[in-house]
Enzyme design. Structure first.
Site, PDB file in Angstrom:
ATOM      1  N   HIS A   1      -1.276  19.858  -0.055  1.00  0.00           N
ATOM      2  CA  HIS A   1      -2.362  19.285  -0.853  1.00  0.00           C
ATOM      3  C   HIS A   1      -3.662  19.134  -0.050  1.00  0.00           C
ATOM      4  O   HIS A   1      -4.357  18.132  -0.152  1.00  0.00           O
ATOM      5  CB  HIS A   1      -1.960  17.917  -1.422  1.00  0.00           C
TER       6      HIS A   1
ATOM      7  N   GLY B   1       3.115  16.531 -10.055  1.00  0.00           N
ATOM      8  CA  GLY B   1       2.421  15.542 -10.877  1.00  0.00           C
ATOM      9  C   GLY B   1       2.734  14.148 -10.372  1.00  0.00           C
ATOM     10  O   GLY B   1       2.676  13.901  -9.169  1.00  0.00           O
TER      11      GLY B   1
ATOM     12  N   SER C   1       5.772  19.335  -4.739  1.00  0.00           N
ATOM     13  CA  SER C   1       5.047  18.078  -4.862  1.00  0.00           C
ATOM     14  C   SER C   1       5.941  17.010  -5.513  1.00  0.00           C
ATOM     15  O   SER C   1       6.990  16.668  -4.964  1.00  0.00           O
ATOM     16  CB  SER C   1       3.755  18.316  -5.657  1.00  0.00           C
ATOM     17  N   ASP C   2       5.572  16.493  -6.678  1.00  0.00           N
ATOM     18  CA  ASP C   2       6.459  15.537  -7.345  1.00  0.00           C
ATOM     19  C   ASP C   2       7.742  16.225  -7.787  1.00  0.00           C
ATOM     20  O   ASP C   2       8.741  15.564  -8.060  1.00  0.00           O
ATOM     21  CB  ASP C   2       5.751  14.907  -8.546  1.00  0.00           C
TER      22      ASP C   2
END
Length: 349
Positions: free
Chosen positions: A12, A188, A236-237
């Site tokens: 990120h 997310g 990520s999530d």
């Protein structure tokens, strides 16, 4: 700037946008179908993608009311122009997205018995391919388990992912077990909400007058075993979700190690050219406070299965097949049923 923050070697951290030239994009009109060139020179409709025509995002042009086109039909002409000497059918569909076009259709590769239909092409078939893939997976799981096991794919951990989870999880509450698919999850922030639904345990049961089967509290839960599918594109999530799945002991995790990028972001710095820069803002560490987790490594599966790309392209999903095998074995070894309603008290005693 992008090269500089790349030295951080962390998830990120990226730049984009800004004052840059963008080419004009001319969209093709797409028919929501797989089409191939026939030796006759005409184009054969090999497969029509399923859709939900009440939903504009999943409109499949050849399945709309009145079109009456089936797989195996041939496209003879588009807007009265023969396709026979056109090397690519999409030349005749350039800039035709959302514009009604007339197709000349025949059940055979000739012009003897043709009919004309009007369709409105779409500009993106990706949602149709995704919908088709999910529906095929649901059918595969149902057919292989005699309808006893449900299947849910979660594409991301945002609005779309939560909507997909709700759309498919709640209608399958009557299933005895569940396969949850986290592959390709784009991340997310709603993974705790989904994990909370999946880890629910019965506190007690309740029933109403004339009801032959009780209902658990908390409700909206699948009592039986669950397994989770992951791959290198669970990100990520979508990394944090399988970590929680394992941490809570919800079930076995199958596939290959996830992406490994969970240092999060919360917005860009301002740039006068309209560009953006996402900078790392927060990280995650274990509940015992002894180690940082996931970042730069990912989450390991309990059972490692790496799909062969050719077999997957041809329709054989080895990871899903393994999930079906594992869930059936768990159902056999540890069948879980709703607790029956006990005998009513005998007030005569």
């Amino acid at each position: 700037i992008g090269e500089m923050i790349g030295e951080l070697n962390i998830g990120h951290a990226y730049v984009g946008g800004g004052d840059q030239n963008a080419p004009e994009r001319i969209k093709l009109g797409l028919l929501g179908a797989q089409i191939s060139r026939h030796p006759s020179g005409y184009f054969k409709i090999d497969k029509i993608l399923k859709g939900e025509n009440w939903n504009p995002a999943l409109r499949s042009p050849l399945t709309e009311v009145g079109v009456n086109v089936i797989e195996g039909d041939f496209i003879i002409a588009i807007n009265n122009q023969s396709v026979k000497n056109v090397n690519d059918i999409y030349k005749l569909l350039t800039n035709k997205a959302t514009v009604p076009v007339e197709l000349t259709i025949s059940s055979k590769p000739d012009e003897l018995n043709t009919r004309k239909v009007v369709v409105t092409p779409i500009d993106d078939e990706n949602p149709l391919y995704y919908f088709d893939w999910v529906q095929d997976n649901i059918k595969k799981v149902s057919d292989a388990t005699n309808g006893e096991v449900g299947y849910v794919h979660i594409p991301d951990m945002g609005v779309e992912g939560l909507n997909e989870f709700v759309k498919y999880f709640y209608p399958q509450l009557n299933k005895k077990a569940l396969i949850v698919d986290d592959r390709g999850n784009g991340g997310g922030n709603v993974s705790p909400m989904i994990a909370e639904r999946l880890k629910r345990q019965i506190a007690f049961m309740g029933m109403a007058r004339n009801q032959i089967e009780g209902e658990p509290t908390p409700n909206q839960m699948i009592l039986g075993p669950k397994v989770l599918l992951i791959n290198q594109y669970s990100a990520s999530d979508g990394d944090l979700f399988p970590y929680q799945f394992k941490k809570y002991g919800i079930g076995k995790v199958i596939g290959v190690r996830t992406w490994g990028g969970v240092v999060g972001i919360r917005g860009s710095l301002p740039f006068i050219d309209g560009g953006y820069l996402m900078k790392p803002e927060f990280g995650h560490y274990a509940a015992d406070g002894k180690s940082w987790i996931i970042e730069g490594y990912g989450v390991d599966p309990d059972i490692e299965i790496d799909n062969d790309p050719y077999k997957e392209f041809m329709g054989e999903d080895q990871q899903l097949n393994k999930a079906i095998e594992v869930i059936l074995d768990e159902l056999k070894k540890n069948p879980v049923e709703k607790p029956a309603i006990p005998p009513f008290p005998d007030k005569t005693k």
